[in-house]
Design a protein around this motif. Structure first.
Motif, PDB file in Angstrom:
ATOM      1  N   THR A 135       0.853  -1.190   0.000  1.00  0.00           N
ATOM      2  CA  THR A 135       0.000   0.000   0.000  1.00  0.00           C
ATOM      3  C   THR A 135       0.886   1.236   0.000  1.00  0.00           C
ATOM      4  O   THR A 135       2.032   1.191   0.453  1.00  0.00           O
ATOM      5  CB  THR A 135      -0.935   0.030   1.228  1.00  0.00           C
ATOM      6  OG1 THR A 135      -1.803   1.164   1.130  1.00  0.00           O
ATOM      7  CG2 THR A 135      -0.150   0.121   2.524  1.00  0.00           C
ATOM      8  N   ALA A 136       0.332   2.331  -0.501  1.00  0.00           N
ATOM      9  CA  ALA A 136       1.001   3.627  -0.384  1.00  0.00           C
ATOM     10  C   ALA A 136       0.351   4.488   0.686  1.00  0.00           C
ATOM     11  O   ALA A 136       0.792   5.605   0.947  1.00  0.00           O
ATOM     12  CB  ALA A 136       0.985   4.358  -1.725  1.00  0.00           C
ATOM     13  N   ARG A 137      -0.705   3.942   1.310  1.00  0.00           N
ATOM     14  CA  ARG A 137      -1.376   4.684   2.387  1.00  0.00           C
ATOM     15  C   ARG A 137      -0.544   4.654   3.656  1.00  0.00           C
ATOM     16  O   ARG A 137       0.242   3.736   3.884  1.00  0.00           O
ATOM     17  CB  ARG A 137      -2.751   4.064   2.662  1.00  0.00           C
ATOM     18  CG  ARG A 137      -3.751   4.236   1.535  1.00  0.00           C
ATOM     19  CD  ARG A 137      -5.065   3.581   1.902  1.00  0.00           C
ATOM     20  NE  ARG A 137      -4.992   2.125   1.854  1.00  0.00           N
ATOM     21  CZ  ARG A 137      -5.712   1.304   2.605  1.00  0.00           C
ATOM     22  NH1 ARG A 137      -6.535   1.810   3.517  1.00  0.00           N
ATOM     23  NH2 ARG A 137      -5.614  -0.004   2.466  1.00  0.00           N
ATOM     24  N   CYS A 138      -0.735   5.673   4.504  1.00  0.00           N
ATOM     25  CA  CYS A 138      -0.021   5.708   5.773  1.00  0.00           C
ATOM     26  C   CYS A 138      -0.807   6.533   6.776  1.00  0.00           C
ATOM     27  O   CYS A 138      -1.553   7.439   6.409  1.00  0.00           O
ATOM     28  CB  CYS A 138       1.385   6.291   5.600  1.00  0.00           C
ATOM     29  SG  CYS A 138       2.439   6.046   7.057  1.00  0.00           S
ATOM     30  N   ASN A 139      -0.628   6.205   8.070  1.00  0.00           N
ATOM     31  CA  ASN A 139      -1.276   6.948   9.139  1.00  0.00           C
ATOM     32  C   ASN A 139      -0.317   7.913   9.835  1.00  0.00           C
ATOM     33  O   ASN A 139      -0.605   8.426  10.911  1.00  0.00           O
ATOM     34  CB  ASN A 139      -1.908   5.999  10.164  1.00  0.00           C
ATOM     35  CG  ASN A 139      -0.980   4.860  10.558  1.00  0.00           C
ATOM     36  OD1 ASN A 139       0.194   4.855  10.222  1.00  0.00           O
ATOM     37  ND2 ASN A 139      -1.526   3.881  11.264  1.00  0.00           N
ATOM     38  N   LEU A 140       0.849   8.143   9.220  1.00  0.00           N
ATOM     39  CA  LEU A 140       1.782   9.180   9.651  1.00  0.00           C
ATOM     40  C   LEU A 140       2.194   9.991   8.428  1.00  0.00           C
ATOM     41  O   LEU A 140       2.049   9.536   7.298  1.00  0.00           O
ATOM     42  CB  LEU A 140       3.029   8.579  10.312  1.00  0.00           C
ATOM     43  CG  LEU A 140       2.903   8.033  11.738  1.00  0.00           C
ATOM     44  CD1 LEU A 140       4.246   7.438  12.180  1.00  0.00           C
ATOM     45  CD2 LEU A 140       2.460   9.110  12.712  1.00  0.00           C
TER      46      LEU A 140
END
Length: 469
Positions: A103-108
């Motif tokens: 994934t390229a998503r991130c929570n930071l």
């Protein structure tokens, strides 16, 4: 004023111009205890970047090995290194670790992120079928190796357990999660579910202990979250490796404290893997040499901040990748928390220090590294036994010191290592051809980590985000 230090030409290699990314000739030259990579582009001038600096002699660190072509190259030689990555037949090392970005998503939103994480949504994630294709391509090109699931932040995917289980079904025995730990800290059941799916190890972003370090590098204080992650992983039977990004002037003073912290959390924490910052992205002005941290300088920080308990001689070059890429040392965590080296650094388990009469082959180094990493970065089942469980032999004979040493060595080995990645200014194509850490591109090609993340001075990527034929 003292006499100016003599500049000594050491060797030649090739590199890229950091402005246009065209291949250019380069040399390594030494001045005092520092070695520089010097290259000249006919269009953009001369660039000089420190690549080695400190008391560890450059010449004694080099470890030649006999190159070995990939099991099955997926690209042909056309434009020349590094423009034919895939891997091409001229690459000199097999895959030790294959990195899959799920994934390229991130929570930071970390200032030091090289992956441009957070720039996409769930619809852009590769499907489970596509990830199966990635696993198959790794097997086709390299055969079984260690797998690291990365991103972005891979725990953003709700099907992470299925991705892990798929990899184990394909025959990959060691699967590691590269994570910031936020989701693992939320619920101990999450770590258990990943372990049940087949996860072996957690590569945990861990930059230091101080609030200021976390704020500077990650944008928020994450210390308590990291500690909760470690506890949840240990309870689930997952080994943890702490991975600090070292930035001069930010957290280099915390090297010793990070090691002490890791030792206190052994055997769950299996070691510390330092990564001096590399400069990917847009840097209109070349990073200065004061913004660089070289391998011998990391070793010197370890020695100084351990008050001489961890000596430079305990560390050695790697068996797998190029000698200028990393160092490694293996230790036993004794009952009182002291680290005792297991052999000298020149015979470290993941190093090339053993005496021999012929050059080691790249394949030998790769096989050694795959086995050692999988063993050392996993949490042994014995470490999960109750503290008061009997450690006696089947005959219940009294234990002597050697028995106790062997029993502890089964659970409390500990590694200290570092890897210096290359950017557009210090890229050395000799090093790149010896790379064993390969990123699987969206098209299914295996690309050396530093080539995949390389960007020009203005941020133009060499591979990341580009469409390969």
């Amino acid at each position: 004023m003292g006499a100016e230090r003599t500049i000594e030409l050491l060797s030649s290699t090739a590199s890229l111009c950091p402005v246009c990314l065209k291949r250019v000739a380069a040399i390594r030259e030494q001045q005092g205890d520092a070695v520089y990579l010097v290259k000249e582009c006919p269009d953009h001038g001369t660039f000089r970047t420190v690549i080695w600096r400190g008391a560890v002699p450059f010449a004694t660190w080099l470890r030649p090995k006999k190159p070995s072509a990939p099991r099955r190259p997926l690209t042909a030689v056309a434009a020349g290194c590094p423009h034919d990555c895939g891997l091409c037949p001229d690459h000199g090392q097999h895959t030790c670790t294959a990195l899959i970005e799920i994934t390229a998503r991130c929570n930071l939103r970390c200032p030091v992120c090289f992956a441009a994480a957070g720039a996409s949504g769930a619809d852009d994630d590769p499907s489970l079928e596509r990830i199966e294709f990635f696993y198959d391509r790794i097997l086709e090109a390299s055969g079984p190796c260690n797998i690291q699931l990365s991103g972005g932040e891979p725990t953003m995917r709700d099907d992470l357990d299925a991705i892990i289980a798929l990899g184990r079904d394909k025959g990959f025995g060691f699967i590691q999660l590269n994570t910031n730990g936020l989701r693992l800290a939320e619920n101990p059941d999450y770590a258990r579910s990943l372990k049940q799916a087949g996860l072996t190890s957690v590569f945990l972003q861990f930059d230091g202990l101080s609030r200021s370090t976390h704020q500077t590098l990650r944008g928020r204080d994450l210390h308590a979250i990291k500690e909760q992650t470690i506890h949840h992983c240990g309870a689930a039977g997952l080994g943890v490796v702490l991975v600090p990004t070292l930035v001069p002037g930010v957290n280099t003073h915390e090297v010793g404290a990070i090691i002490d912290y890791a030792v206190r959390h052994a055997p769950t924490v299996r070691g510390v893997h330092f990564q001096p910052i590399s400069y990917f992205g847009r840097y209109p002005q070349a990073p200065t040499d004061t913004e660089r941290l070289t391998l011998p300088e990391v070793i010197e920080l370890i020695e100084a901040q351990s008050n001489g308990a961890l000596l430079a001689e305990y560390f050695a070059p790697p068996a797998c990748e190029h000698a200028l890429c990393s160092f490694h040392g293996t230790f036993l965590v004794e009952e009182h928390g002291r680290l005792t080296p297991l052999g000298s650094g020149q015979a470290a388990c993941c190093s090339t220090g053993e005496p021999r009469t012929s050059l080691p082959t790249a394949l030998e180094g790769r096989e050694k590294s795959v086995r050692f990493t999988a063993r050392q970065w996993s949490l042994p089942a014995l470490a999960l036994a109750p503290a008061d469980a009997c450690a006696c032999s089947a005959t219940d004979r009294p234990q002597d010191d050697f028995d106790r040493f062997l029993a502890r060595a089964r659970t409390h080995t500990f590694s200290l290592s570092a890897m210096v990645f290359q950017d557009a200014w210090n890229l050395d194509l000799e090093r790149l051809r010896g790379c064993c850490i390969h990123v699987v591109s969206p098209q299914g090609f295996l690309i050396p980590f530093c080539a995949y993340n390389l960007t020009s001075q203005q941020g133009r990527p060499l591979y990341r985000g580009m469409v390969q034929p």
